[in-house]
Motif scaffolding. Structure first.
Motif, mmCIF file in Angstrom:
data_model
loop_
_atom_site.group_PDB
_atom_site.id
_atom_site.type_symbol
_atom_site.label_atom_id
_atom_site.label_comp_id
_atom_site.label_asym_id
_atom_site.label_seq_id
_atom_site.Cartn_x
_atom_site.Cartn_y
_atom_site.Cartn_z
ATOM 1 N N ARG A 1 5.950 0.172 -13.293
ATOM 2 C CA ARG A 1 6.793 -0.867 -13.092
ATOM 3 C C ARG A 1 6.762 -1.342 -11.899
ATOM 4 O O ARG A 1 6.863 -2.531 -11.319
ATOM 5 C CB ARG A 1 8.156 -0.573 -13.483
ATOM 6 C CG ARG A 1 9.095 -1.475 -13.815
ATOM 7 C CD ARG A 1 10.611 -1.191 -14.088
ATOM 8 N NE ARG A 1 11.618 -2.157 -14.398
ATOM 9 C CZ ARG A 1 12.675 -2.463 -13.555
ATOM 10 N NH1 ARG A 1 12.556 -1.811 -12.265
ATOM 11 N NH2 ARG A 1 13.306 -3.351 -13.693
ATOM 12 N N THR A 2 7.446 -0.527 -10.733
ATOM 13 C CA THR A 2 7.286 -0.908 -9.362
ATOM 14 C C THR A 2 6.219 -1.530 -8.798
ATOM 15 O O THR A 2 5.981 -2.481 -8.041
ATOM 16 C CB THR A 2 7.940 0.318 -8.612
ATOM 17 O OG1 THR A 2 9.326 0.651 -9.055
ATOM 18 C CG2 THR A 2 8.089 -0.038 -7.030
ATOM 19 N N GLU B 1 5.485 -12.176 -10.563
ATOM 20 C CA GLU B 1 5.616 -10.747 -10.106
ATOM 21 C C GLU B 1 7.261 -10.260 -10.185
ATOM 22 O O GLU B 1 7.516 -9.193 -9.956
ATOM 23 C CB GLU B 1 5.289 -10.571 -8.825
ATOM 24 C CG GLU B 1 3.678 -10.614 -8.712
ATOM 25 C CD GLU B 1 3.353 -10.780 -6.977
ATOM 26 O OE1 GLU B 1 3.839 -11.601 -6.673
ATOM 27 O OE2 GLU B 1 2.466 -10.114 -6.731
ATOM 28 N N LYS B 2 8.067 -11.339 -10.635
ATOM 29 C CA LYS B 2 9.420 -11.027 -10.487
ATOM 30 C C LYS B 2 9.901 -10.545 -12.040
ATOM 31 O O LYS B 2 8.976 -10.658 -12.968
ATOM 32 C CB LYS B 2 10.329 -12.261 -9.916
ATOM 33 C CG LYS B 2 10.111 -12.655 -8.633
ATOM 34 C CD LYS B 2 10.636 -13.762 -8.181
ATOM 35 C CE LYS B 2 10.331 -14.082 -6.807
ATOM 36 N NZ LYS B 2 11.070 -15.355 -6.062
ATOM 37 N N PHE C 1 8.753 4.724 -1.771
ATOM 38 C CA PHE C 1 8.914 4.057 -3.234
ATOM 39 C C PHE C 1 10.016 3.271 -3.324
ATOM 40 O O PHE C 1 11.192 3.629 -3.673
ATOM 41 C CB PHE C 1 8.787 5.375 -4.465
ATOM 42 C CG PHE C 1 8.874 4.626 -5.695
ATOM 43 C CD1 PHE C 1 7.335 4.043 -6.122
ATOM 44 C CD2 PHE C 1 9.746 4.820 -6.499
ATOM 45 C CE1 PHE C 1 7.573 3.409 -7.392
ATOM 46 C CE2 PHE C 1 9.714 4.453 -7.841
ATOM 47 C CZ PHE C 1 8.535 3.855 -8.308
ATOM 48 N N ARG C 2 9.747 1.994 -3.122
ATOM 49 C CA ARG C 2 11.053 1.180 -3.157
ATOM 50 C C ARG C 2 10.658 -0.052 -4.019
ATOM 51 O O ARG C 2 9.488 -0.776 -3.960
ATOM 52 C CB ARG C 2 11.496 0.668 -1.836
ATOM 53 C CG ARG C 2 12.043 1.690 -0.889
ATOM 54 C CD ARG C 2 12.353 1.484 0.433
ATOM 55 N NE ARG C 2 12.677 2.875 1.364
ATOM 56 C CZ ARG C 2 13.676 3.300 1.185
ATOM 57 N NH1 ARG C 2 14.644 2.829 0.461
ATOM 58 N NH2 ARG C 2 13.954 4.434 1.951
ATOM 59 N N GLU C 3 11.678 -0.878 -4.795
ATOM 60 C CA GLU C 3 11.596 -2.130 -5.282
ATOM 61 C C GLU C 3 11.352 -3.291 -4.035
ATOM 62 O O GLU C 3 12.042 -3.018 -2.931
ATOM 63 C CB GLU C 3 12.729 -2.328 -6.122
ATOM 64 C CG GLU C 3 12.970 -1.498 -7.215
ATOM 65 C CD GLU C 3 11.937 -1.802 -8.547
ATOM 66 O OE1 GLU C 3 11.182 -2.864 -8.296
ATOM 67 O OE2 GLU C 3 12.060 -1.278 -9.396
ATOM 68 N N PRO C 4 10.485 -4.235 -4.308
ATOM 69 C CA PRO C 4 10.716 -5.343 -3.276
ATOM 70 C C PRO C 4 11.901 -6.000 -3.162
ATOM 71 O O PRO C 4 12.639 -6.108 -4.334
ATOM 72 C CB PRO C 4 9.412 -6.260 -3.716
ATOM 73 C CG PRO C 4 9.518 -5.854 -5.138
ATOM 74 C CD PRO C 4 9.914 -4.742 -5.439
ATOM 75 N N ALA C 5 12.609 -6.276 -1.725
ATOM 76 C CA ALA C 5 13.567 -6.628 -1.690
ATOM 77 C C ALA C 5 13.743 -7.317 -0.289
ATOM 78 O O ALA C 5 13.055 -6.942 0.851
ATOM 79 C CB ALA C 5 14.865 -5.674 -1.761
ATOM 80 N N GLY C 6 14.492 -8.446 -0.030
ATOM 81 C CA GLY C 6 14.562 -9.012 1.279
ATOM 82 C C GLY C 6 13.340 -9.645 1.787
ATOM 83 O O GLY C 6 12.596 -10.398 0.943
ATOM 84 N N TRP D 1 0.803 -1.328 0.023
ATOM 85 C CA TRP D 1 0.033 -0.129 -0.024
ATOM 86 C C TRP D 1 0.823 1.399 -0.094
ATOM 87 O O TRP D 1 0.478 2.181 -0.636
ATOM 88 C CB TRP D 1 -1.136 -0.039 1.239
ATOM 89 C CG TRP D 1 -0.173 0.154 2.658
ATOM 90 C CD1 TRP D 1 0.232 -0.790 3.326
ATOM 91 C CD2 TRP D 1 -0.116 1.401 3.225
ATOM 92 N NE1 TRP D 1 0.656 -0.318 4.489
ATOM 93 C CE2 TRP D 1 0.399 1.149 4.645
ATOM 94 C CE3 TRP D 1 -0.143 2.744 3.064
ATOM 95 C CZ2 TRP D 1 1.123 2.199 5.253
ATOM 96 C CZ3 TRP D 1 0.074 3.708 3.730
ATOM 97 C CH2 TRP D 1 0.677 3.452 4.952
ATOM 98 N N LYS D 2 1.995 1.146 0.741
ATOM 99 C CA LYS D 2 2.785 2.507 0.630
ATOM 100 C C LYS D 2 3.320 2.841 -0.788
ATOM 101 O O LYS D 2 3.613 3.960 -1.063
ATOM 102 C CB LYS D 2 3.963 2.264 1.449
ATOM 103 C CG LYS D 2 3.687 2.037 3.067
ATOM 104 C CD LYS D 2 4.851 2.007 3.970
ATOM 105 C CE LYS D 2 4.389 1.838 5.513
ATOM 106 N NZ LYS D 2 5.823 1.754 6.302
ATOM 107 N N VAL D 3 3.788 1.731 -1.501
ATOM 108 C CA VAL D 3 4.171 2.179 -2.816
ATOM 109 C C VAL D 3 2.955 2.264 -3.819
ATOM 110 O O VAL D 3 3.381 3.435 -4.706
ATOM 111 C CB VAL D 3 4.590 0.528 -3.385
ATOM 112 C CG1 VAL D 3 4.993 0.581 -4.771
ATOM 113 C CG2 VAL D 3 6.037 0.021 -2.611
ATOM 114 N N VAL D 4 1.937 2.011 -3.723
ATOM 115 C CA VAL D 4 0.722 2.464 -4.166
ATOM 116 C C VAL D 4 0.451 3.810 -4.113
ATOM 117 O O VAL D 4 0.292 4.919 -5.044
ATOM 118 C CB VAL D 4 -0.639 1.682 -3.837
ATOM 119 C CG1 VAL D 4 -1.901 2.361 -4.584
ATOM 120 C CG2 VAL D 4 -0.213 0.305 -4.708
ATOM 121 N N THR D 5 0.577 4.594 -2.615
ATOM 122 C CA THR D 5 0.308 5.700 -2.409
ATOM 123 C C THR D 5 1.404 6.639 -2.880
ATOM 124 O O THR D 5 1.151 7.577 -3.261
ATOM 125 C CB THR D 5 0.320 5.684 -0.875
ATOM 126 O OG1 THR D 5 -0.469 4.954 -0.164
ATOM 127 C CG2 THR D 5 0.208 7.187 -0.439
#
Length: 419
Positions: free
Chosen positions: A139-140, A218-219, A203-208, A23-27
């Motif tokens: 993209r993200t 999704e990858k 705004f970050r790419e998924p990691a860890g 949700w943070k990425v969408v926001t």
């Protein structure tokens, strides 16, 4: 990795879990796109135009030509932003672009009456601001969402409508109290003050650990850019989006003139034109939900083809305000799903491996169609003394172009290909 059974009942990879993680990425995407190159220049140009004309004795055409400059600059900037996103990631591209877009937009306050300066500044704004287009943010978002990808994209894209509606009264207030130069500073500061800190934090790419919920779809798998460019599906989408964006992009900037030609008074026109932005927001949300539940080409065919009726209605000799409102709502709803469809189809048919670069190329076709349409519609109006022929052209073109999406076939299974 969670099993399919676990994912279906809402564990981290399930549908509900996607928004729990993303949700943070969408926001951040909603605010970043909303404060970016897509809405701000186009929603504010009409507000600035009378003040620039009065200050420098420019014509309306000379001022509006600035939007054409942005279109041509995006043709260069969009593929560049896509290539940089693939090489360095979307986060640094978006953050740097937000800063440069903000500063270059504020530099409009330094205009001294030179049209050359005006056009060069618009070119720079579009070039450095291309990283604030949906190319980077979607993209993200696509990487964080799979089952709920459509609604996630719809929410992210709704930023253009939200900020498009809010920035006009805000700008009118600033100009009324402090003048048009302050208006450019006030609008240009929005990305720096609002979008930048939120994008920096969220705004970050998924990691860890955040990447553990991702499925193979999704990858970053899918076809290469070269493979996609050899695909007939890619060019079918490009052609369809070029025609659709032209057919829908012509009526909207000329809406006031279309309604005036049909005898509607100024007060009625003023009450009708905001319906475009409101229905566009609805189109993004509802369209996103439909994309998640049905075959995307069929959704695109219906929603992008139906405004043919609206264009035909608006081309008729006379109609009342309620009929005009219905037509405007239909066009706005379709405008709302355009971006969503483009992002969704790109991710589903070509994967995320070369998403930014492919989306950028497709976006160029979209930008060309919507960029040249207002001038073509205006030219037809000058020659024929009415918008009827242009609107009838859109009425014919929309269902034909929307039907092209039905040729795309089923979604590829990239998981199986990768295995």
């Amino acid at each position: 990795m969670a099993t399919a059974a676990a994912r279906s009942i809402g564990e981290p990879g399930g549908e509900r879990g996607e928004f729990g993680h993303g949700w943070k990425v969408v926001t951040a995407a909603l605010i970043g796109i909303g404060c970016g190159l897509s809405p701000l220049p186009f929603y504010t140009m009409g507000v600035f135009a009378p003040h620039l004309i009065a200050a420098f004795d420019w014509s309306v055409a000379e001022v509006m030509a600035g939007l054409m400059i942005t279109t041509f600059s995006v043709v260069v900037g969009a593929p560049l932003a896509g290539a940089l996103s693939e090489r360095y990631g979307t986060r640094p591209v978006a953050l740097i672009s937000i800063v440069l877009f903000s500063l270059s937009f504020m530099s409009m306050a330094l205009l001294q009456g030179s049209l050359v300066q005006f056009y060069i500044t618009w070119g720079v704004i579009a070039l450095v601001g291309s990283g604030t287009l949906p190319i980077t943010f979607t993209r993200t978002v696509n990487r964080w969402f799979d089952k709920r990808r459509g609604i996630a994209l719809g929410l992210a894209m709704s930023g253009t409508g939200v900020f498009g509606i809010l920035c006009k009264p805000y700008l009118a207030w600033v100009i009324g109290d402090w003048g048009w130069r302050a208006g450019y500073v006030a609008i240009g500061a929005i990305p720096l003050v609002l979008a930048l800190p939120i994008a920096w934090a969220w705004f970050r790419e998924p990691a860890g650990e955040a990447a553990e919920h991702l499925t193979a779809a999704e990858k970053l798998i899918g076809v290469t850019k070269g493979e996609a460019l050899k695909s007939w599906r890619f060019w079918t989408i490009a052609l369809a989006m070029l025609i659709v964006s032209f057919a829908l992009g012509g009526p909207v900037p000329n809406l006031e003139g279309i309604l005036k030609d049909r005898g509607l008074d100024a007060a009625t026109i003023l009450s009708l034109t905001p319906l475009i932005g409101l229905s566009a927001i609805a189109g993004r949300i509802v369209g996103g939900l439909l994309l998640d539940r049905f075959w995307a080409p069929a959704v695109a065919f219906v929603i992008l083809g139906l405004p043919s009726v609206a264009c035909w209605v608006l081309s008729q000799g006379t109609y009342d305000a309620s009929t005009a409102a219905f037509a405007i709502l239909m066009i706005g709803f379709a405008l709302g799903i355009e971006y969503d469809v483009l992002a969704y189809l790109t991710s589903r048919y070509f994967g995320l491996r070369a998403y930014s670069g492919l989306y950028a190329i497709l976006y160029v076709f979209f930008a060309l169609g919507s960029g040249i349409a207002p001038l073509v519609f205006g030219r037809i109006r000058d020659v024929t003394q009415g918008f009827g022929p242009a609107l009838l052209t859109s009425a014919i073109a929309l269902p034909l172009a929307a039907a092209l999406f039905l040729l795309l076939g089923r979604y590829p299974r990239f998981e199986e290909d990768a295995a």
